[in-house]
Write a protein that holds these residues in place. Structure first.
Motif, PDB file in Angstrom:
ATOM      1  N   MET A 117     -35.242  14.304  46.703  1.00 57.15           N
ATOM      2  CA  MET A 117     -34.489  13.809  45.549  1.00 57.15           C
ATOM      3  C   MET A 117     -35.405  13.793  44.346  1.00 57.15           C
ATOM      4  SD  MET A 117     -31.848  10.731  46.178  1.00 57.15           S
ATOM      5  CE  MET A 117     -32.984   9.612  46.906  1.00 57.15           C
ATOM      6  N   PHE A 118     -34.902  14.303  43.237  1.00 54.00           N
ATOM      7  CA  PHE A 118     -35.720  14.290  42.027  1.00 54.00           C
ATOM      8  C   PHE A 118     -34.835  14.374  40.796  1.00 54.00           C
ATOM      9  CE2 PHE A 118     -35.148  18.587  43.289  1.00 54.00           C
ATOM     10  CZ  PHE A 118     -34.921  19.277  42.103  1.00 54.00           C
ATOM     11  N   GLY A 119     -35.459  14.202  39.650  1.00 51.23           N
ATOM     12  CA  GLY A 119     -34.770  14.373  38.380  1.00 51.23           C
ATOM     13  C   GLY A 119     -33.729  13.322  38.080  1.00 51.23           C
ATOM     14  N   GLY A 120     -33.810  12.152  38.706  1.00 50.14           N
ATOM     15  CA  GLY A 120     -32.862  11.088  38.392  1.00 50.14           C
ATOM     16  C   GLY A 120     -33.143  10.552  36.995  1.00 50.14           C
ATOM     17  N   ALA A 121     -32.176  10.706  36.098  1.00 48.33           N
ATOM     18  CA  ALA A 121     -32.370  10.296  34.707  1.00 48.33           C
ATOM     19  C   ALA A 121     -31.069   9.731  34.153  1.00 48.33           C
ATOM     20  CB  ALA A 121     -32.807  11.502  33.871  1.00 48.33           C
ATOM     21  N   THR A 122     -31.184   8.641  33.429  1.00 49.62           N
ATOM     22  CA  THR A 122     -30.032   8.001  32.795  1.00 49.62           C
ATOM     23  C   THR A 122     -30.327   7.853  31.313  1.00 49.62           C
ATOM     24  OG1 THR A 122     -29.581   6.766  34.822  1.00 49.62           O
ATOM     25  CG2 THR A 122     -28.544   5.948  32.811  1.00 49.62           C
ATOM     26  N   LEU A 123     -29.370   8.229  30.470  1.00 51.53           N
ATOM     27  CA  LEU A 123     -29.538   8.044  29.037  1.00 51.53           C
ATOM     28  C   LEU A 123     -29.808   6.569  28.747  1.00 51.53           C
ATOM     29  CD1 LEU A 123     -26.619  10.284  27.700  1.00 51.53           C
ATOM     30  CD2 LEU A 123     -29.072  10.853  27.817  1.00 51.53           C
ATOM     31  N   ALA A 124     -30.676   6.303  27.800  1.00 51.33           N
ATOM     32  CA  ALA A 124     -31.099   4.930  27.510  1.00 51.33           C
ATOM     33  C   ALA A 124     -29.918   3.997  27.269  1.00 51.33           C
ATOM     34  CB  ALA A 124     -32.048   4.918  26.312  1.00 51.33           C
ATOM     35  N   GLU A 125     -28.928   4.458  26.536  1.00 51.17           N
ATOM     36  CA  GLU A 125     -27.794   3.592  26.195  1.00 51.17           C
ATOM     37  C   GLU A 125     -26.839   3.362  27.369  1.00 51.17           C
ATOM     38  OE1 GLU A 125     -26.596   7.788  24.888  1.00 51.17           O
ATOM     39  OE2 GLU A 125     -28.425   6.594  24.903  1.00 51.17           O
ATOM     40  N   ALA A 126     -27.052   4.061  28.484  1.00 54.33           N
ATOM     41  CA  ALA A 126     -26.162   3.938  29.645  1.00 54.33           C
ATOM     42  C   ALA A 126     -26.828   3.226  30.822  1.00 54.33           C
ATOM     43  CB  ALA A 126     -25.681   5.323  30.070  1.00 54.33           C
ATOM     44  N   ARG A 127     -28.005   2.680  30.613  1.00 55.48           N
ATOM     45  CA  ARG A 127     -28.701   2.015  31.714  1.00 55.48           C
ATOM     46  C   ARG A 127     -28.071   0.659  32.018  1.00 55.48           C
ATOM     47  NH1 ARG A 127     -34.350   4.214  29.442  1.00 55.48           N
ATOM     48  NH2 ARG A 127     -34.055   6.318  30.262  1.00 55.48           N
ATOM     49  N   GLY A 128     -28.200   0.256  33.271  1.00 55.17           N
ATOM     50  CA  GLY A 128     -27.676  -1.041  33.689  1.00 55.17           C
ATOM     51  C   GLY A 128     -26.214  -1.023  34.107  1.00 55.17           C
ATOM     52  N   LEU A 129     -25.627   0.169  34.250  1.00 57.01           N
ATOM     53  CA  LEU A 129     -24.221   0.295  34.636  1.00 57.01           C
ATOM     54  C   LEU A 129     -24.050   0.739  36.084  1.00 57.01           C
ATOM     55  CD1 LEU A 129     -22.898   2.107  31.419  1.00 57.01           C
ATOM     56  CD2 LEU A 129     -22.805  -0.348  31.959  1.00 57.01           C
ATOM     57  N   GLY A 130     -25.157   0.881  36.816  1.00 57.71           N
ATOM     58  CA  GLY A 130     -25.081   1.286  38.215  1.00 57.71           C
ATOM     59  C   GLY A 130     -25.161   2.785  38.445  1.00 57.71           C
ATOM     60  N   ALA A 131     -25.430   3.558  37.403  1.00 51.73           N
ATOM     61  CA  ALA A 131     -25.451   5.025  37.540  1.00 51.73           C
ATOM     62  C   ALA A 131     -26.522   5.488  38.515  1.00 51.73           C
ATOM     63  CB  ALA A 131     -25.645   5.686  36.173  1.00 51.73           C
ATOM     64  N   GLN A 132     -27.731   4.952  38.424  1.00 52.39           N
ATOM     65  CA  GLN A 132     -28.787   5.426  39.305  1.00 52.39           C
ATOM     66  C   GLN A 132     -28.473   5.121  40.769  1.00 52.39           C
ATOM     67  OE1 GLN A 132     -32.749   3.697  39.595  1.00 52.39           O
ATOM     68  NE2 GLN A 132     -33.619   5.755  39.641  1.00 52.39           N
ATOM     69  N   SER A 133     -27.985   3.947  41.051  1.00 59.40           N
ATOM     70  CA  SER A 133     -27.636   3.606  42.439  1.00 59.40           C
ATOM     71  C   SER A 133     -26.516   4.501  42.956  1.00 59.40           C
ATOM     72  CB  SER A 133     -27.244   2.139  42.543  1.00 59.40           C
ATOM     73  OG  SER A 133     -28.362   1.316  42.260  1.00 59.40           O
ATOM     74  N   ALA A 134     -25.530   4.789  42.112  1.00 59.40           N
ATOM     75  CA  ALA A 134     -24.435   5.674  42.518  1.00 59.40           C
ATOM     76  C   ALA A 134     -24.946   7.092  42.771  1.00 59.40           C
ATOM     77  CB  ALA A 134     -23.337   5.678  41.455  1.00 59.40           C
ATOM     78  N   LEU A 135     -25.882   7.561  41.953  1.00 56.67           N
ATOM     79  CA  LEU A 135     -26.461   8.893  42.163  1.00 56.67           C
ATOM     80  C   LEU A 135     -27.321   8.923  43.423  1.00 56.67           C
ATOM     81  CD1 LEU A 135     -27.369   9.851  38.500  1.00 56.67           C
ATOM     82  CD2 LEU A 135     -25.729  11.039  39.980  1.00 56.67           C
ATOM     83  N   LEU A 136     -28.046   7.845  43.704  1.00 57.22           N
ATOM     84  CA  LEU A 136     -28.804   7.772  44.958  1.00 57.22           C
ATOM     85  C   LEU A 136     -27.851   7.923  46.141  1.00 57.22           C
ATOM     86  CD1 LEU A 136     -31.301   4.806  44.343  1.00 57.22           C
ATOM     87  CD2 LEU A 136     -31.928   7.158  44.861  1.00 57.22           C
ATOM     88  N   ALA A 137     -26.751   7.183  46.115  1.00 59.33           N
ATOM     89  CA  ALA A 137     -25.790   7.225  47.219  1.00 59.33           C
ATOM     90  C   ALA A 137     -25.179   8.616  47.370  1.00 59.33           C
ATOM     91  CB  ALA A 137     -24.694   6.183  47.004  1.00 59.33           C
TER      92      ALA A 137
END
Length: 188
Positions: A117-137
């Motif tokens: 897994m690599f390249g996980g990136a979230t736009l600064a203004e979209a952090r804290g909405l659960g995007a990274q955890s959803a992408l991990l899953a």
């Protein structure tokens, strides 16, 4: 980028001879797919206006323009390089969308029984909405579907007083830190 256990015994002299300097430190993490699958499914809740989907070939440039600048890479050539991986065999890219706008991305590369897994990136203004955890899953489910038993990832190491949300999300999901390594820089 050399795994610490593979550095030669005379590495200090090599660093001096080649005029290398220390760059960023990264943490390599790993886990069996089943362990991380159970933990990521629990933490994958997204804000209701967001969705996770596989990135299609015609979305490759948008994918790369979210990922590369988030990591500080703004050269058009690097964006093209990242975009070129979309749709290739053994590669899968996922994104979180808010309406028609891609706000977070992540990739996996399947190599036999192991997915990277690599390249996980979230736009600064979209952090804290659960995007990274959803992408991990999503990526762990893809690794499982591809027959992988193991999954590895890498993120920035923390210095005292630092907090790397990505690192903490992965550890919470069941990844175990395997080692830290330094990125060595050479300048002619």
């Amino acid at each position: 980028m050399i795994t610490p256990s593979l550095l030669p015994p005379d590495w200090t002299s090599v660093v001096g001879k080649l005029n290398l300097s220390q760059g960023d430190r990264l943490v390599k993490l790993g886990c069996d797919v089943e362990t991380v699958l159970a933990a990521t499914e629990e933490a994958a809740a997204l804000a209701p206006e967001l969705r996770v989907e596989l990135v299609e070939a015609d979305q490759a440039h948008e994918f790369a323009t979210v990922m590369m600048p988030t990591f500080g890479f703004t050269s058009p050539g690097l964006t093209d390089l990242a975009a070129s991986c979309v749709g290739k065999p053994d590669w899968q890219q996922y994104a979180v969308w808010e309406g028609k706008r891609m706000i977070a991305v992540g990739s996996i590369f399947v190599n036999g029984e192991c997915a990277d897994m690599f390249g996980g990136a979230t736009l600064a203004e979209a952090r804290g909405l659960g995007a990274q955890s959803a992408l991990l899953a999503a990526r762990v489910r893809a690794a499982q579907a591809a027959g992988c038993r193991w999954i590895v990832a890498e993120t920035g190491a923390e210095d005292p007083g630092d907090h790397n949300t990505s690192l903490h999300n992965m550890v919470r999901a069941g990844f175990e830190p395997l080692y830290e390594r330094t990125t060595w820089l050479w300048r002619g």
